[in-house]
Every structure is written in C-alpha cells, then in structure tokens.
Design a protein around this motif. Sequence first.
Motif, PDB file in Angstrom:
ATOM      1  N   PRO A   6      -5.092   4.690  55.140  1.00 17.30           N
ATOM      2  CA  PRO A   6      -5.188   3.730  54.037  1.00 17.30           C
ATOM      3  C   PRO A   6      -5.352   4.165  52.621  1.00 17.30           C
ATOM      4  CG  PRO A   6      -6.650   3.223  55.736  1.00 17.30           C
ATOM      5  CD  PRO A   6      -5.998   4.419  56.130  1.00 17.30           C
ATOM      6  N   ASN A   7      -5.838   5.571  52.410  1.00 14.88           N
ATOM      7  CA  ASN A   7      -5.909   6.105  51.124  1.00 14.88           C
ATOM      8  C   ASN A   7      -4.746   7.021  50.785  1.00 14.88           C
ATOM      9  OD1 ASN A   7      -8.467   5.220  50.183  1.00 14.88           O
ATOM     10  ND2 ASN A   7      -9.686   6.876  51.108  1.00 14.88           N
ATOM     11  N   TRP A   8      -3.941   7.199  51.737  1.00 14.06           N
ATOM     12  CA  TRP A   8      -2.584   8.073  51.432  1.00 14.06           C
ATOM     13  C   TRP A   8      -1.874   7.596  50.060  1.00 14.06           C
ATOM     14  CZ3 TRP A   8      -0.818  12.828  51.901  1.00 14.06           C
ATOM     15  CH2 TRP A   8      -1.180  13.650  52.816  1.00 14.06           C
ATOM     16  N   PRO A   9      -1.602   6.302  49.819  1.00 11.15           N
ATOM     17  CA  PRO A   9      -0.909   5.992  48.666  1.00 11.15           C
ATOM     18  C   PRO A   9      -1.699   6.149  47.302  1.00 11.15           C
ATOM     19  CG  PRO A   9      -0.703   4.155  50.145  1.00 11.15           C
ATOM     20  CD  PRO A   9      -1.660   5.144  50.815  1.00 11.15           C
ATOM     21  N   PHE A  10      -3.049   6.138  47.502  1.00 13.17           N
ATOM     22  CA  PHE A  10      -3.755   6.226  46.249  1.00 13.17           C
ATOM     23  C   PHE A  10      -3.779   7.951  46.116  1.00 13.17           C
ATOM     24  CE2 PHE A  10      -5.009   2.534  47.920  1.00 13.17           C
ATOM     25  CZ  PHE A  10      -5.158   1.780  46.717  1.00 13.17           C
ATOM     26  N   PHE A  11      -3.938   8.820  47.193  1.00 17.64           N
ATOM     27  CA  PHE A  11      -3.939  10.159  47.160  1.00 17.64           C
ATOM     28  C   PHE A  11      -2.649  10.614  46.398  1.00 17.64           C
ATOM     29  CE2 PHE A  11      -2.337  14.287  48.796  1.00 17.64           C
ATOM     30  CZ  PHE A  11      -3.285  15.162  48.165  1.00 17.64           C
ATOM     31  N   LEU A  12      -1.480  10.020  46.972  1.00 11.78           N
ATOM     32  CA  LEU A  12      -0.102  10.702  46.583  1.00 11.78           C
ATOM     33  C   LEU A  12      -0.113  10.023  44.786  1.00 11.78           C
ATOM     34  CD1 LEU A  12       2.068   9.557  49.319  1.00 11.78           C
ATOM     35  CD2 LEU A  12       1.405  11.720  48.647  1.00 11.78           C
ATOM     36  N   ALA A  13      -0.610   9.026  44.356  1.00  5.44           N
ATOM     37  CA  ALA A  13      -0.645   8.612  43.025  1.00  5.44           C
ATOM     38  C   ALA A  13      -1.494   9.567  42.425  1.00  5.44           C
ATOM     39  CB  ALA A  13      -1.092   7.388  42.928  1.00  5.44           C
ATOM     40  N   PHE A  14      -2.419  10.115  42.726  1.00  7.33           N
ATOM     41  CA  PHE A  14      -3.527  11.141  42.293  1.00  7.33           C
ATOM     42  C   PHE A  14      -2.701  12.444  42.058  1.00  7.33           C
ATOM     43  CE2 PHE A  14      -6.713  14.475  43.411  1.00  7.33           C
ATOM     44  CZ  PHE A  14      -7.461  14.256  42.006  1.00  7.33           C
ATOM     45  N   ALA A  15      -2.150  13.006  43.493  1.00  3.03           N
ATOM     46  CA  ALA A  15      -1.706  14.153  43.270  1.00  3.03           C
ATOM     47  C   ALA A  15      -0.356  14.528  42.366  1.00  3.03           C
ATOM     48  CB  ALA A  15      -1.104  14.569  44.799  1.00  3.03           C
ATOM     49  N   ASP A  16       0.163  13.261  42.262  1.00  5.53           N
ATOM     50  CA  ASP A  16       1.408  13.185  41.254  1.00  5.53           C
ATOM     51  C   ASP A  16       1.237  13.535  39.962  1.00  5.53           C
ATOM     52  OD1 ASP A  16       4.277  12.456  41.129  1.00  5.53           O
ATOM     53  OD2 ASP A  16       3.843  10.858  39.939  1.00  5.53           O
ATOM     54  N   LYS A  17      -0.216  13.162  39.370  1.00  2.00           N
ATOM     55  CA  LYS A  17      -0.477  13.645  38.204  1.00  2.00           C
ATOM     56  C   LYS A  17      -0.589  15.051  37.733  1.00  2.00           C
ATOM     57  CE  LYS A  17      -4.498  11.433  38.322  1.00  2.00           C
ATOM     58  NZ  LYS A  17      -5.591  10.904  38.010  1.00  2.00           N
ATOM     59  N   TYR A  18      -0.528  15.890  38.879  1.00  2.00           N
ATOM     60  CA  TYR A  18      -0.721  17.075  38.893  1.00  2.00           C
ATOM     61  C   TYR A  18       0.446  18.155  39.148  1.00  2.00           C
ATOM     62  CZ  TYR A  18      -5.695  15.859  38.505  1.00  2.00           C
ATOM     63  OH  TYR A  18      -6.863  15.403  38.143  1.00  2.00           O
ATOM     64  N   PHE A  19       1.551  17.459  39.813  1.00  2.96           N
ATOM     65  CA  PHE A  19       2.664  18.168  40.211  1.00  2.96           C
ATOM     66  C   PHE A  19       3.944  17.369  39.418  1.00  2.96           C
ATOM     67  CE2 PHE A  19      -0.033  18.616  43.901  1.00  2.96           C
ATOM     68  CZ  PHE A  19       0.060  20.036  44.280  1.00  2.96           C
ATOM     69  N   LYS A  20       4.607  18.455  38.752  1.00  4.28           N
ATOM     70  CA  LYS A  20       5.738  17.886  37.920  1.00  4.28           C
ATOM     71  C   LYS A  20       6.913  17.842  38.715  1.00  4.28           C
ATOM     72  CE  LYS A  20       3.204  17.429  34.456  1.00  4.28           C
ATOM     73  NZ  LYS A  20       2.331  16.385  34.614  1.00  4.28           N
TER      74      LYS A  20
END
Length: 112
Positions: free
Chosen positions: A98-112
Amino acid sequence: MAGNFIKYGGPLNWNDLPVDSHELIALCAPRPVFISAGEKGDEWVDAKGMYMAADAAGPVYTLLGKKAMAVHEFPKVETLLDGDVAYRQHASGHTDGPNWPFFLAFADKYFK
C-alpha cells in the motif's frame, strides 16, 4: 532484512542491539529515507517506534541542510509525513504494497 538481524528475534532481543534505530537512520543522512509501516502488524512491526526513530533522526538531516519531517506527533494512519526522511503508515498488515505509490512519488523527487 539482513540475515544477521534475525538473531534479534531470538535468542537476542531489541535491548541487545548495539545502536538505536534513530542512529541507523541518521547514518543515512543526507540521503533520502522512506519509512513504511502497516497498522496491523506482528512482533516485527512497531509503527509508532518507527515514526519516533524517523523523527529523532531529523536533527541530523537538518544539520546537513536537508528537510526533516515537520510533524512531531505520531500521525493518523494513511498520513504521509514528507521530507528527506519520510514516514507513512498504511491501514494494512505487514506488507509494503500500500505504500509503494507514495514511495515512488518520494523517490521520483531524487531521480531525474
């Protein structure tokens, strides 16, 4: 989970660990860390303790010019506490799904 960590589920316990959880998270600074927990856990899940560790690591993130969590009270389930160290507890059990979508949005801020 590291195989060597399993021994702290027995015969050793959390009191035998040589460091506290917030110290391990602080050692990750200034790198981003996402802490994920489920509301319905088992003996391996301590959602409030995980939140407290993430919050206690915040001053190291701040010292290094990064963003700590802005909320310093244990949040309601399904609340995302964002920063370079982030925390979210979902309503399901011992799973990270259930937290994967939130983690991916979090990680997206750090990976261009």
